[in-house]
Motif scaffolding. Structure first.
Motif, PDB file in Angstrom:
ATOM      1  N   CYS A 107       9.648  -9.263  26.566  1.00  0.00           N
ATOM      2  CA  CYS A 107      10.138  -8.909  25.236  1.00  0.00           C
ATOM      3  C   CYS A 107       8.940  -8.564  24.354  1.00  0.00           C
ATOM      4  O   CYS A 107       7.796  -8.871  24.705  1.00  0.00           O
ATOM      5  CB  CYS A 107      10.951 -10.047  24.620  1.00  0.00           C
ATOM      6  SG  CYS A 107      10.022 -11.569  24.383  1.00  0.00           S
ATOM      7  N   GLN A 108       9.220  -7.926  23.239  1.00  0.00           N
ATOM      8  CA  GLN A 108       8.157  -7.540  22.313  1.00  0.00           C
ATOM      9  C   GLN A 108       7.572  -8.779  21.661  1.00  0.00           C
ATOM     10  O   GLN A 108       8.310  -9.616  21.129  1.00  0.00           O
ATOM     11  CB  GLN A 108       8.725  -6.594  21.256  1.00  0.00           C
ATOM     12  CG  GLN A 108       7.700  -6.020  20.301  1.00  0.00           C
ATOM     13  CD  GLN A 108       8.333  -5.088  19.283  1.00  0.00           C
ATOM     14  OE1 GLN A 108       9.506  -4.734  19.397  1.00  0.00           O
ATOM     15  NE2 GLN A 108       7.562  -4.688  18.293  1.00  0.00           N
ATOM     16  N   GLY A 109       6.252  -8.916  21.703  1.00  0.00           N
ATOM     17  CA  GLY A 109       5.597 -10.084  21.126  1.00  0.00           C
ATOM     18  C   GLY A 109       5.356  -9.942  19.636  1.00  0.00           C
ATOM     19  O   GLY A 109       5.770  -8.962  18.994  1.00  0.00           O
ATOM     20  N   LYS A 110       4.689 -10.945  19.095  1.00  0.00           N
ATOM     21  CA  LYS A 110       4.361 -10.939  17.663  1.00  0.00           C
ATOM     22  C   LYS A 110       3.000 -11.581  17.477  1.00  0.00           C
ATOM     23  O   LYS A 110       2.742 -12.670  17.978  1.00  0.00           O
ATOM     24  CB  LYS A 110       5.419 -11.703  16.864  1.00  0.00           C
ATOM     25  CG  LYS A 110       5.164 -11.698  15.368  1.00  0.00           C
ATOM     26  CD  LYS A 110       6.322 -12.349  14.629  1.00  0.00           C
ATOM     27  CE  LYS A 110       6.025 -12.487  13.133  1.00  0.00           C
ATOM     28  NZ  LYS A 110       5.658 -11.226  12.510  1.00  0.00           N
ATOM     29  N   ARG A 111       2.122 -10.869  16.749  1.00  0.00           N
ATOM     30  CA  ARG A 111       0.791 -11.395  16.490  1.00  0.00           C
ATOM     31  C   ARG A 111       0.781 -12.203  15.195  1.00  0.00           C
ATOM     32  O   ARG A 111       1.714 -12.128  14.391  1.00  0.00           O
ATOM     33  CB  ARG A 111      -0.219 -10.243  16.359  1.00  0.00           C
ATOM     34  CG  ARG A 111      -0.465  -9.463  17.623  1.00  0.00           C
ATOM     35  CD  ARG A 111      -1.654  -8.534  17.412  1.00  0.00           C
ATOM     36  NE  ARG A 111      -1.945  -7.745  18.598  1.00  0.00           N
ATOM     37  CZ  ARG A 111      -1.435  -6.534  18.832  1.00  0.00           C
ATOM     38  NH1 ARG A 111      -0.603  -5.994  17.965  1.00  0.00           N
ATOM     39  NH2 ARG A 111      -1.748  -5.880  19.922  1.00  0.00           N
ATOM     40  N   ASP A 112      -0.296 -12.944  15.026  1.00  0.00           N
ATOM     41  CA  ASP A 112      -0.538 -13.632  13.758  1.00  0.00           C
ATOM     42  C   ASP A 112      -1.063 -12.603  12.763  1.00  0.00           C
ATOM     43  O   ASP A 112      -2.191 -12.136  12.874  1.00  0.00           O
ATOM     44  CB  ASP A 112      -1.567 -14.747  13.970  1.00  0.00           C
ATOM     45  CG  ASP A 112      -1.868 -15.490  12.674  1.00  0.00           C
ATOM     46  OD1 ASP A 112      -1.307 -15.120  11.627  1.00  0.00           O
ATOM     47  OD2 ASP A 112      -2.676 -16.427  12.718  1.00  0.00           O
ATOM     48  N   GLN A 113      -0.253 -12.217  11.794  1.00  0.00           N
ATOM     49  CA  GLN A 113      -0.651 -11.165  10.867  1.00  0.00           C
ATOM     50  C   GLN A 113      -1.721 -11.615   9.882  1.00  0.00           C
ATOM     51  O   GLN A 113      -2.223 -10.805   9.089  1.00  0.00           O
ATOM     52  CB  GLN A 113       0.574 -10.618  10.132  1.00  0.00           C
ATOM     53  CG  GLN A 113       1.474  -9.789  11.028  1.00  0.00           C
ATOM     54  CD  GLN A 113       0.733  -8.645  11.702  1.00  0.00           C
ATOM     55  OE1 GLN A 113       0.092  -7.837  11.054  1.00  0.00           O
ATOM     56  NE2 GLN A 113       0.794  -8.585  13.037  1.00  0.00           N
ATOM     57  N   GLN A 114      -2.098 -12.918   9.930  1.00  0.00           N
ATOM     58  CA  GLN A 114      -3.230 -13.346   9.119  1.00  0.00           C
ATOM     59  C   GLN A 114      -4.523 -12.693   9.605  1.00  0.00           C
ATOM     60  O   GLN A 114      -5.532 -12.692   8.898  1.00  0.00           O
ATOM     61  CB  GLN A 114      -3.356 -14.874   9.173  1.00  0.00           C
ATOM     62  CG  GLN A 114      -2.187 -15.607   8.533  1.00  0.00           C
ATOM     63  CD  GLN A 114      -1.983 -15.207   7.082  1.00  0.00           C
ATOM     64  OE1 GLN A 114      -2.933 -15.113   6.315  1.00  0.00           O
ATOM     65  NE2 GLN A 114      -0.732 -14.933   6.715  1.00  0.00           N
ATOM     66  N   LEU A 115      -4.491 -12.159  10.848  1.00  0.00           N
ATOM     67  CA  LEU A 115      -5.679 -11.503  11.383  1.00  0.00           C
ATOM     68  C   LEU A 115      -5.888 -10.116  10.784  1.00  0.00           C
ATOM     69  O   LEU A 115      -6.973  -9.555  10.863  1.00  0.00           O
ATOM     70  CB  LEU A 115      -5.566 -11.382  12.914  1.00  0.00           C
ATOM     71  CG  LEU A 115      -5.469 -12.708  13.686  1.00  0.00           C
ATOM     72  CD1 LEU A 115      -5.209 -12.427  15.157  1.00  0.00           C
ATOM     73  CD2 LEU A 115      -6.747 -13.519  13.522  1.00  0.00           C
ATOM     74  N   LEU A 116      -4.808  -9.563  10.180  1.00  0.00           N
ATOM     75  CA  LEU A 116      -4.897  -8.226   9.591  1.00  0.00           C
ATOM     76  C   LEU A 116      -5.628  -8.308   8.259  1.00  0.00           C
ATOM     77  O   LEU A 116      -5.323  -9.150   7.419  1.00  0.00           O
ATOM     78  CB  LEU A 116      -3.484  -7.674   9.379  1.00  0.00           C
ATOM     79  CG  LEU A 116      -3.349  -6.251   8.855  1.00  0.00           C
ATOM     80  CD1 LEU A 116      -3.919  -5.249   9.842  1.00  0.00           C
ATOM     81  CD2 LEU A 116      -1.876  -5.943   8.580  1.00  0.00           C
ATOM     82  N   ALA A 159       3.555  -5.750  20.917  1.00  0.00           N
ATOM     83  CA  ALA A 159       3.861  -6.470  19.672  1.00  0.00           C
ATOM     84  C   ALA A 159       4.094  -5.471  18.525  1.00  0.00           C
ATOM     85  O   ALA A 159       4.824  -4.501  18.696  1.00  0.00           O
ATOM     86  CB  ALA A 159       2.733  -7.474  19.352  1.00  0.00           C
ATOM     87  N   GLU A 160       3.398  -5.669  17.394  1.00  0.00           N
ATOM     88  CA  GLU A 160       3.626  -4.806  16.233  1.00  0.00           C
ATOM     89  C   GLU A 160       3.117  -3.383  16.447  1.00  0.00           C
ATOM     90  O   GLU A 160       3.491  -2.472  15.697  1.00  0.00           O
ATOM     91  CB  GLU A 160       2.949  -5.393  14.992  1.00  0.00           C
ATOM     92  CG  GLU A 160       3.567  -6.672  14.477  1.00  0.00           C
ATOM     93  CD  GLU A 160       3.069  -7.885  15.251  1.00  0.00           C
ATOM     94  OE1 GLU A 160       2.182  -7.725  16.113  1.00  0.00           O
ATOM     95  OE2 GLU A 160       3.572  -8.988  14.997  1.00  0.00           O
ATOM     96  N   ASP A 161       2.258  -3.182  17.451  1.00  0.00           N
ATOM     97  CA  ASP A 161       1.785  -1.819  17.753  1.00  0.00           C
ATOM     98  C   ASP A 161       2.953  -0.865  17.945  1.00  0.00           C
ATOM     99  O   ASP A 161       2.847   0.337  17.645  1.00  0.00           O
ATOM    100  CB  ASP A 161       0.968  -1.789  19.045  1.00  0.00           C
ATOM    101  CG  ASP A 161      -0.211  -2.747  19.028  1.00  0.00           C
ATOM    102  OD1 ASP A 161      -0.645  -3.126  17.932  1.00  0.00           O
ATOM    103  OD2 ASP A 161      -0.679  -3.101  20.132  1.00  0.00           O
ATOM    104  N   VAL A 162       4.042  -1.389  18.486  1.00  0.00           N
ATOM    105  CA  VAL A 162       5.193  -0.544  18.834  1.00  0.00           C
ATOM    106  C   VAL A 162       5.684   0.236  17.613  1.00  0.00           C
ATOM    107  O   VAL A 162       6.054   1.409  17.708  1.00  0.00           O
ATOM    108  CB  VAL A 162       6.323  -1.417  19.430  1.00  0.00           C
ATOM    109  CG1 VAL A 162       7.620  -0.633  19.548  1.00  0.00           C
ATOM    110  CG2 VAL A 162       5.886  -1.967  20.786  1.00  0.00           C
ATOM    111  N   VAL A 205       4.655   5.497  21.628  1.00  0.00           N
ATOM    112  CA  VAL A 205       6.004   4.939  21.738  1.00  0.00           C
ATOM    113  C   VAL A 205       7.012   5.872  21.066  1.00  0.00           C
ATOM    114  O   VAL A 205       8.126   6.060  21.552  1.00  0.00           O
ATOM    115  CB  VAL A 205       6.049   3.528  21.118  1.00  0.00           C
ATOM    116  CG1 VAL A 205       7.478   2.995  21.068  1.00  0.00           C
ATOM    117  CG2 VAL A 205       5.150   2.570  21.913  1.00  0.00           C
ATOM    118  N   ALA A 206       6.586   6.481  19.948  1.00  0.00           N
ATOM    119  CA  ALA A 206       7.500   7.388  19.240  1.00  0.00           C
ATOM    120  C   ALA A 206       7.878   8.596  20.086  1.00  0.00           C
ATOM    121  O   ALA A 206       8.993   9.110  19.977  1.00  0.00           O
ATOM    122  CB  ALA A 206       6.862   7.851  17.937  1.00  0.00           C
TER     123      ALA A 206
END
Length: 255
Positions: A183-192, A100-103, A109-110
């Motif tokens: 495919c690349q996922g997506k988290r709920d950014q409200q958790l951040l 997900a957003e970790d990428v 990954v870089a």
């Protein structure tokens, strides 16, 4: 086949040793060039304002005081002979998933991204862990499945400007439920969130943190869903991040 191994956890990281073992299961011609210290979360950054310090560890193993991107450039443009460039770059095995957003944040990954920029087929490898095994991720899962999986991907052929992000689930090798191309996922950014604290002098400081409870289910077909179902996630990613549908719409709107 010449394989260059790098990572973002540093030259002393257990995952780097696992990645070297994986590479040596594929080829005897392995180079290791990794950051001198932990560079997790540095993304695709370059050291432009500091010199790169190079340390020969032994044989074809080197440590660089720099980022994973610096390491790949150092290896390909300086350390490896001109006519002996790597045929494949493996970046990892990262301690912890890069999904997900970790990428976007990941130095692991870089490392694969920079290899792709230089025109070399590249694969990022990460081993997931949970709250109970943070200090002892199930490395044997990556160790068992990675060599065959990498060779299958290389035999298929990685397209130009595409790199591969592989994540191994947080389970022992015998419990793996197969491979999923995702495919690349997506988290709920409200958790951040920001975790405020105070030091011994009562001065405030902060940690970036994620809430542990109330996480929603994952969308099928994503890297997040694959790991949640004990499957190995294989995600092809592109260097070109252009959103072509919106580019067309934007061109019509601004044209």
């Amino acid at each position: 086949m010449r394989i260059l191994v790098t990572n973002d956890d540093g030259i002393h990281a257990p995952g780097l040793q696992v990645c070297e073992e994986i590479a040596r299961a594929i080829s005897a011609n392995v180079w290791v060039v990794a950051p001198e210290t932990d560079n997790s979360g540095v993304s695709h950054s370059l050291s432009l304002n500091d010199p790169l310090r190079l340390r020969h560890v032994d044989g074809n193993r080197f440590a660089v005081k720099g980022t994973p991107t610096d390491c790949v450039i150092m290896a390909v443009r300086h350390l490896m002979p001109e006519d002996e460039r790597p045929d494949l770059i493996l970046s990892g095995v990262n301690r912890g998933q890069n999904v997900a957003e970790d990428v976007g944040y990941s130095g692991t990954v870089a490392g694969a991204m920079e290899g792709t920029v230089l025109g070399i087929p590249s694969i990022a490898l990460s081993q997931a862990y949970g709250p109970g095994n943070r200090d002892n991720p199930p490395w044997d899962t990556a160790r068992r499945f990675a060599p065959d999986l990498i060779q299958q991907i290389v035999a298929t052929g990685i397209p130009k400007d595409v790199f591969i992000n592989i994540n191994f689930p947080d389970c022992h090798a015998d419990s793996v439920q197969g491979v999923a191309v995702t495919c690349q996922g997506k988290r709920d950014q409200q958790l951040l969130r920001i975790d405020p604290r105070f030091d011994g002098r009562n001065n405030p400081y902060f940690w970036i943190a994620f809430a542990r409870k109330g996480r929603p289910g994952h969308v099928d077909g994503t890297d997040l869903s694959a790991l949640a179902n004990n499957r190995i996630s294989v995600t092809p990613l592109r260097l070109d991040m252009t959103d072509e549908p919106f580019m067309t719409k934007l061109a019509e709107a601004l044209g």
